[in-house]
Design a protein around this motif. Sequence first.
Motif, mmCIF file in Angstrom:
data_model
loop_
_atom_site.group_PDB
_atom_site.id
_atom_site.type_symbol
_atom_site.label_atom_id
_atom_site.label_comp_id
_atom_site.label_asym_id
_atom_site.label_seq_id
_atom_site.Cartn_x
_atom_site.Cartn_y
_atom_site.Cartn_z
ATOM 1 N N ALA A 263 0.798 -1.225 0.000
ATOM 2 C CA ALA A 263 0.000 0.000 0.000
ATOM 3 C C ALA A 263 0.827 1.270 0.000
ATOM 4 C CB ALA A 263 -0.945 0.007 1.211
ATOM 5 N N HIS A 264 2.160 1.161 0.042
ATOM 6 C CA HIS A 264 2.988 2.365 -0.026
ATOM 7 C C HIS A 264 2.828 3.013 -1.402
ATOM 8 C CE1 HIS A 264 5.004 2.051 3.806
ATOM 9 N NE2 HIS A 264 5.261 0.779 3.582
ATOM 10 N N TYR A 265 3.079 4.310 -1.453
ATOM 11 C CA TYR A 265 2.879 5.025 -2.713
ATOM 12 C C TYR A 265 3.769 4.479 -3.819
ATOM 13 C CZ TYR A 265 -0.090 8.471 -0.444
ATOM 14 O OH TYR A 265 -1.131 9.090 0.213
ATOM 15 N N TYR A 266 5.001 4.153 -3.519
ATOM 16 C CA TYR A 266 5.878 3.619 -4.567
ATOM 17 C C TYR A 266 5.394 2.250 -5.035
ATOM 18 C CZ TYR A 266 8.178 0.506 -1.173
ATOM 19 O OH TYR A 266 8.457 -0.473 -0.250
ATOM 20 N N GLY B 114 0.663 12.727 -3.730
ATOM 21 C CA GLY B 114 -0.253 11.662 -3.319
ATOM 22 C C GLY B 114 -1.472 11.600 -4.217
ATOM 23 N N TYR B 115 -2.002 12.777 -4.560
ATOM 24 C CA TYR B 115 -3.154 12.824 -5.468
ATOM 25 C C TYR B 115 -2.759 12.324 -6.854
ATOM 26 C CZ TYR B 115 -7.091 14.704 -8.133
ATOM 27 O OH TYR B 115 -8.182 14.845 -8.956
ATOM 28 N N GLY B 116 -1.526 12.635 -7.262
ATOM 29 C CA GLY B 116 -1.051 12.180 -8.564
ATOM 30 C C GLY B 116 -0.973 10.664 -8.644
ATOM 31 N N VAL B 117 -0.555 10.021 -7.560
ATOM 32 C CA VAL B 117 -0.519 8.558 -7.539
ATOM 33 C C VAL B 117 -1.927 7.987 -7.705
ATOM 34 C CG1 VAL B 117 -0.013 6.531 -6.116
ATOM 35 C CG2 VAL B 117 1.595 8.443 -6.179
ATOM 36 N N SER B 118 -2.905 8.626 -7.054
ATOM 37 C CA SER B 118 -4.296 8.187 -7.189
ATOM 38 C C SER B 118 -4.768 8.309 -8.632
ATOM 39 C CB SER B 118 -5.201 9.009 -6.270
ATOM 40 O OG SER B 118 -4.847 8.825 -4.912
ATOM 41 N N LEU B 119 -4.359 9.384 -9.312
ATOM 42 C CA LEU B 119 -4.736 9.561 -10.719
ATOM 43 C C LEU B 119 -4.100 8.486 -11.593
ATOM 44 C CD1 LEU B 119 -4.488 13.451 -11.188
ATOM 45 C CD2 LEU B 119 -6.548 12.050 -10.910
ATOM 46 N N VAL B 120 -2.841 8.127 -11.300
ATOM 47 C CA VAL B 120 -2.180 7.054 -12.056
ATOM 48 C C VAL B 120 -2.946 5.750 -11.880
ATOM 49 C CG1 VAL B 120 -0.093 5.645 -12.217
ATOM 50 C CG2 VAL B 120 0.098 8.129 -11.979
ATOM 51 N N GLU B 121 -3.379 5.476 -10.644
ATOM 52 C CA GLU B 121 -4.138 4.253 -10.383
ATOM 53 C C GLU B 121 -5.463 4.269 -11.137
ATOM 54 O OE1 GLU B 121 -2.941 2.824 -5.919
ATOM 55 O OE2 GLU B 121 -4.164 4.624 -6.082
ATOM 56 N N GLN B 122 -6.133 5.420 -11.138
ATOM 57 C CA GLN B 122 -7.412 5.507 -11.840
ATOM 58 C C GLN B 122 -7.228 5.305 -13.341
ATOM 59 O OE1 GLN B 122 -9.210 9.254 -10.762
ATOM 60 N NE2 GLN B 122 -9.023 8.841 -8.554
#
Length: 269
Positions: A197-200, A254-262
């Motif tokens: 669950a870490h961002y990386y 952090g928000y950018g990582v969420s966008l990558v996941e989406q």
Amino acid sequence: MSIPLVSPAEWWPLWLGAALLVGISFLEDLVGLPIVGRLIMHFAAASTFVIGLLFDQIGLGGAVIAIVAVVWMTNLYNFMDGMDGLAGGMSAFGFAFLAIAAWLAKSHALALMSLSVAAAAGAFLLFNFHPARIFLGDAGSTTLGFLAAGLGLIGWRQGVWSIWLPVLVFSPFIGDATVTLVRRVFRGERFWQAHRAHYYQRLVLSGWSHRKTALVEYGLMMSCGIGALAFQKASDSAQLGIMGFWVLTFLGLGYGVSLVEQGRGRQGA
């Protein structure tokens, strides 16, 4: 192994604590140990360092806070050692920037110690970058986290830097591990168990390669180190601005990582 031999003699509590960590972590790597037993030894190592070297200056309340901080840094480094080249890179960059800050403040002993750790981490990174041929294990990752906290606190108590300088230098690890832990606690998850669950890790799961993720993290580490050096020389108002900038930057990342996941989810739909 030679670093303690050239450090100031009064720093022996730091190296004794590090030796305790290496011993217990090596046993963990070999046979596995209960988490409670490991934590007890982590607190013993942190207490050895803080009480032996800092207690006279910070008192009981400060010592309690410092011990908890050292234990957390020790463990978060271990948490973040989950991808080729990541912890090695953080060590090479992080301790190098501590060395620069100490040298600029004319604290040559602290600069030498920090540079020695950075050089060792850099040599290790040559063989640990993806695809890795050697690994830190618990013995390596926990000790590096312990030394990051220890040298950071020594520099702070000697007046070499503000406490926020080492925090900012190692903030890519501190931010990722702390936010991830808090999120897992609020979700009722067993936060002490292995996870992804870490961002990386989320970036890799979203399709980023190990190499790309590591290089982006290196850029972030470099930027944080430069920001920390600027923070040290800035006025009080400018320091607030620098800290605010990095808080907003990490929120944005952090928000950018969420966008990558989406985006990955839409491609797989």
